[in-house]
Design an enzyme around this catalytic site. Sequence first.
Site, PDB file in Angstrom:
ATOM      1  N   ARG A  33       0.820  -1.201   0.000  1.00 12.09           N
ATOM      2  CA  ARG A  33       0.000   0.000   0.000  1.00 12.09           C
ATOM      3  C   ARG A  33       0.855   1.254   0.000  1.00 12.09           C
ATOM      4  O   ARG A  33       0.529   2.243  -0.635  1.00 12.09           O
ATOM      5  CB  ARG A  33      -0.914  -0.017   1.220  1.00 12.09           C
ATOM      6  CG  ARG A  33      -1.685   1.270   1.395  1.00 12.09           C
ATOM      7  CD  ARG A  33      -2.145   1.446   2.814  1.00 12.09           C
ATOM      8  NE  ARG A  33      -3.163   0.481   3.158  1.00 12.09           N
ATOM      9  CZ  ARG A  33      -3.402   0.089   4.404  1.00 12.09           C
ATOM     10  NH1 ARG A  33      -2.687   0.554   5.395  1.00 12.09           N
ATOM     11  NH2 ARG A  33      -4.351  -0.777   4.649  1.00 12.09           N
ATOM     12  N   TYR A  34       1.940   1.224   0.757  1.00  8.10           N
ATOM     13  CA  TYR A  34       2.822   2.397   0.862  1.00  8.10           C
ATOM     14  C   TYR A  34       4.020   2.208  -0.053  1.00  8.10           C
ATOM     15  O   TYR A  34       4.410   1.087  -0.349  1.00  8.10           O
ATOM     16  CB  TYR A  34       3.283   2.565   2.305  1.00  8.10           C
ATOM     17  CG  TYR A  34       2.170   2.860   3.278  1.00  8.10           C
ATOM     18  CD1 TYR A  34       1.498   4.074   3.232  1.00  8.10           C
ATOM     19  CD2 TYR A  34       1.780   1.925   4.230  1.00  8.10           C
ATOM     20  CE1 TYR A  34       0.477   4.348   4.121  1.00  8.10           C
ATOM     21  CE2 TYR A  34       0.751   2.200   5.120  1.00  8.10           C
ATOM     22  CZ  TYR A  34       0.105   3.415   5.070  1.00  8.10           C
ATOM     23  OH  TYR A  34      -0.904   3.687   5.941  1.00  8.10           O
ATOM     24  N   ARG A  86       7.465   0.138   1.652  1.00  4.29           N
ATOM     25  CA  ARG A  86       7.359  -1.024   2.536  1.00  4.29           C
ATOM     26  C   ARG A  86       6.143  -1.857   2.160  1.00  4.29           C
ATOM     27  O   ARG A  86       5.127  -1.313   1.718  1.00  4.29           O
ATOM     28  CB  ARG A  86       7.299  -0.605   4.002  1.00  4.29           C
ATOM     29  CG  ARG A  86       6.203   0.399   4.323  1.00  4.29           C
ATOM     30  CD  ARG A  86       6.664   1.319   5.457  1.00  4.29           C
ATOM     31  NE  ARG A  86       5.591   2.164   5.974  1.00  4.29           N
ATOM     32  CZ  ARG A  86       5.216   3.322   5.424  1.00  4.29           C
ATOM     33  NH1 ARG A  86       5.778   3.750   4.311  1.00  4.29           N
ATOM     34  NH2 ARG A  86       4.253   4.042   5.965  1.00  4.29           N
ATOM     35  N   CYS A 138      -1.969 -18.641  13.885  1.00  5.95           N
ATOM     36  CA  CYS A 138      -1.609 -17.846  15.069  1.00  5.95           C
ATOM     37  C   CYS A 138      -1.573 -18.754  16.289  1.00  5.95           C
ATOM     38  O   CYS A 138      -2.168 -19.829  16.291  1.00  5.95           O
ATOM     39  CB  CYS A 138      -2.646 -16.753  15.330  1.00  5.95           C
ATOM     40  SG  CYS A 138      -2.818 -15.620  13.951  1.00  5.95           S
ATOM     41  N   CYS A 186      -7.167 -13.958  18.264  1.00  6.87           N
ATOM     42  CA  CYS A 186      -7.714 -12.859  19.047  1.00  6.87           C
ATOM     43  C   CYS A 186      -9.115 -12.561  18.539  1.00  6.87           C
ATOM     44  O   CYS A 186      -9.327 -12.466  17.332  1.00  6.87           O
ATOM     45  CB  CYS A 186      -6.842 -11.620  18.887  1.00  6.87           C
ATOM     46  SG  CYS A 186      -5.095 -11.980  19.131  1.00  6.87           S
ATOM     47  N   CYS A 244      -9.299  -9.554  16.194  1.00  2.00           N
ATOM     48  CA  CYS A 244      -8.396  -9.509  15.042  1.00  2.00           C
ATOM     49  C   CYS A 244      -9.064  -8.876  13.815  1.00  2.00           C
ATOM     50  O   CYS A 244     -10.161  -9.263  13.433  1.00  2.00           O
ATOM     51  CB  CYS A 244      -7.963 -10.923  14.672  1.00  2.00           C
ATOM     52  SG  CYS A 244      -6.874 -10.944  13.235  1.00  2.00           S
ATOM     53  N   ARG A 276      -8.053  -9.250  10.876  1.00  2.00           N
ATOM     54  CA  ARG A 276      -7.943 -10.187   9.747  1.00  2.00           C
ATOM     55  C   ARG A 276      -8.693 -11.476  10.044  1.00  2.00           C
ATOM     56  O   ARG A 276      -8.434 -12.496   9.423  1.00  2.00           O
ATOM     57  CB  ARG A 276      -6.469 -10.514   9.469  1.00  2.00           C
ATOM     58  CG  ARG A 276      -5.689  -9.340   8.947  1.00  2.00           C
ATOM     59  CD  ARG A 276      -4.520  -9.757   8.073  1.00  2.00           C
ATOM     60  NE  ARG A 276      -3.794  -8.566   7.655  1.00  2.00           N
ATOM     61  CZ  ARG A 276      -2.652  -8.159   8.197  1.00  2.00           C
ATOM     62  NH1 ARG A 276      -2.066  -8.856   9.141  1.00  2.00           N
ATOM     63  NH2 ARG A 276      -2.073  -7.057   7.771  1.00  2.00           N
ATOM     64  N   ASP A 316     -10.607  -1.375  14.098  1.00  5.60           N
ATOM     65  CA  ASP A 316     -11.059  -1.302  12.697  1.00  5.60           C
ATOM     66  C   ASP A 316     -12.529  -1.699  12.533  1.00  5.60           C
ATOM     67  O   ASP A 316     -13.138  -2.236  13.453  1.00  5.60           O
ATOM     68  CB  ASP A 316     -10.200  -2.234  11.833  1.00  5.60           C
ATOM     69  CG  ASP A 316      -8.765  -1.751  11.730  1.00  5.60           C
ATOM     70  OD1 ASP A 316      -8.564  -0.535  11.579  1.00  5.60           O
ATOM     71  OD2 ASP A 316      -7.854  -2.598  11.804  1.00  5.60           O
ATOM     72  N   ASP A 340      -6.946   3.301  10.794  1.00  6.71           N
ATOM     73  CA  ASP A 340      -6.662   2.763   9.463  1.00  6.71           C
ATOM     74  C   ASP A 340      -7.940   2.921   8.651  1.00  6.71           C
ATOM     75  O   ASP A 340      -8.972   2.351   8.998  1.00  6.71           O
ATOM     76  CB  ASP A 340      -6.252   1.285   9.575  1.00  6.71           C
ATOM     77  CG  ASP A 340      -5.046   0.983   8.708  1.00  6.71           C
ATOM     78  OD1 ASP A 340      -5.063   1.392   7.533  1.00  6.71           O
ATOM     79  OD2 ASP A 340      -4.111   0.329   9.198  1.00  6.71           O
ATOM     80  N   LYS A 367      -3.231   4.923   6.948  1.00  5.06           N
ATOM     81  CA  LYS A 367      -3.369   5.245   8.370  1.00  5.06           C
ATOM     82  C   LYS A 367      -3.436   6.753   8.586  1.00  5.06           C
ATOM     83  O   LYS A 367      -2.703   7.503   7.953  1.00  5.06           O
ATOM     84  CB  LYS A 367      -2.168   4.685   9.134  1.00  5.06           C
ATOM     85  CG  LYS A 367      -2.136   3.163   9.185  1.00  5.06           C
ATOM     86  CD  LYS A 367      -0.927   2.665   9.958  1.00  5.06           C
ATOM     87  CE  LYS A 367      -0.924   1.168  10.128  1.00  5.06           C
ATOM     88  NZ  LYS A 367      -0.775   0.423   8.859  1.00  5.06           N
TER      89      LYS A 367
HETATM   90  C1  LIG Z   1       0.108  -0.463   8.696  1.00  5.72           C
HETATM   91  C2  LIG Z   1       0.646  -0.912   7.442  1.00  5.72           C
HETATM   92  C3  LIG Z   1       2.004  -0.730   7.133  1.00  5.72           C
HETATM   93  C4  LIG Z   1       2.996  -0.131   8.100  1.00  5.72           C
HETATM   94  O1  LIG Z   1       2.783   1.213   8.301  1.00  5.72           O
HETATM   95  P1  LIG Z   1       3.801   2.009   9.245  1.00  5.72           P
HETATM   96  O2  LIG Z   1       3.145   3.325   9.434  1.00  5.72           O
HETATM   97  O3  LIG Z   1       5.110   2.058   8.523  1.00  5.72           O
HETATM   98  O4  LIG Z   1       3.917   1.222  10.517  1.00  5.72           O
HETATM   99  C5  LIG Z   1       2.460  -1.124   5.898  1.00  5.72           C
HETATM  100  N1  LIG Z   1       1.631  -1.681   4.991  1.00  5.72           N
HETATM  101  C6  LIG Z   1       0.322  -1.871   5.254  1.00  5.72           C
HETATM  102  C7  LIG Z   1      -0.519  -2.498   4.218  1.00  5.72           C
HETATM  103  C8  LIG Z   1      -0.213  -1.508   6.493  1.00  5.72           C
HETATM  104  O5  LIG Z   1      -1.509  -1.730   6.760  1.00  5.72           O
HETATM  105  S1  SF4 Z   2      -4.385 -10.098  15.992  1.00  2.95           S
HETATM  106 FE1  SF4 Z   2      -5.035 -11.579  14.399  1.00  2.95          FE
HETATM  107  S2  SF4 Z   2      -3.176 -12.025  13.240  1.00  2.95           S
HETATM  108 FE2  SF4 Z   2      -2.533 -11.119  15.206  1.00  2.95          FE
HETATM  109  S3  SF4 Z   2      -2.225 -12.867  16.590  1.00  2.95           S
HETATM  110 FE3  SF4 Z   2      -4.297 -12.148  16.918  1.00  2.95          FE
HETATM  111  S4  SF4 Z   2      -5.525 -13.436  15.536  1.00  2.95           S
HETATM  112 FE4  SF4 Z   2      -3.417 -13.610  14.834  1.00  2.95          FE
END
Ligand SMILES: *Cc1c(COP(=O)(O)O)cnc(C)c1O
Ligand code: SF4
Length: 371
Positions: free
Chosen positions: A99-100, A103, A112, A116, A119, A121, A281, A318, A325
Amino acid sequence: MSEHDDLWKADLRDGIRSVEDLQRLPLTDEEHKEMDGAARQFKISIPASYLNLINWEDADDPIRRQALPSDQELVVHTLEREDPIGDDTYSPVQRLTHRYPDRAVLFPTYICSTYCRHCFRKESLNDGRGGFSVKEMEPAFDYIAKHQELREIILSGGDPLMLSDENLTCIRQRLETITHLRLLRLHTRVPVTLPLRVTDGTIRALDGRFIVVIVTHFNHPREITPDAISACSLFRKAGFMLLNQTVLLRGVNDDVEVMKELLCELVYSVGAKPYYLHHCDLTRGLGHLRTTIDEGLQIMRGLRGHISGLCVPHYMLDLPGGDGKIPLGPNYVRDRSESQWHFDTYDGRTRSYHEAATPKICVAKEPANSH
Ligand SMILES: *Cc1c(COP(=O)(O)O)cnc(C)c1O
Ligand code: SF4
């Protein structure tokens, strides 16, 4: 496999690994019934040591709230989404989100130690996607190699520390061959929920040519156990940078005193710098765990100045859909006119500040067709 590995494997084996295992918990029939729907809908795992942190006398126990299913997870708000922060939208190849500019996030596993309840995801973890496979990672490695602008790879998941040391080594060595990469970051909850998994072997697996950053996920001061502290100190002694991200959760840490204790103990006991405090989220079924943004800002106001600046994270939202973010403040600027500013101080006073500087003049080029 060393005897160290036997310890954490036993911790997983003796914990909760299935809906049936939940029957063993010291709960009433009603409470068992109340868990059933969500327990069947989402993955479940709670290592024995993390389970032991729960105070069963307290129905609102903050560890229990994060680990045990609740039928409230089945209540879905119309604004909530299956892919709340657009991980899939920004996924050019499988197991990678970019996305960025500089990175990208790599998903070497969808497993996992603890699933959680909060979570973001949780639905993507449910998709039947599984563990590590070199073949499934190849397109992501090729993509990273082709994108020279990438400097940093974030291993997430799932939990990257659920990979074996051999697989972690394999991923690290593969990434090390990509010369434009500089830094390897791991987002992991293992130091909190399965701390015995962190061994000297883990350090050797990660230690190579990259700067290594470990981002842990502590949400409550009671998660800071002697084993968690030991796991984190292995990372620090190896020279890895240690940060923490916390999710702001209703009934877990949405209280300024709890949050202060968590953040200070992270710095003073764990040696981890609080990095982000995430606003919860728009994941489906998390209405009972989500606070308002105003409540989050109020907690943040209780931190700056009141505890060491080392302990204060950035409060982040986010945006849904993958728009990135947003740092949420709080805002200490009350108003301004020209170079006269009015600020709120940390202890609730208003103070003004007169700037003594002249702005840098940017001489705009005359457009060619002006007269
Ligand atoms: C949060 C996130 C990051 C990391 O963002 P930082 O601000 O550098 O911590 C990178 N890629 C994605 C897709 C993210 O959701
Ligand atoms: S937040 Fe989601 S990805 Fe992270 S440890 Fe918990 S269940 Fe796994």
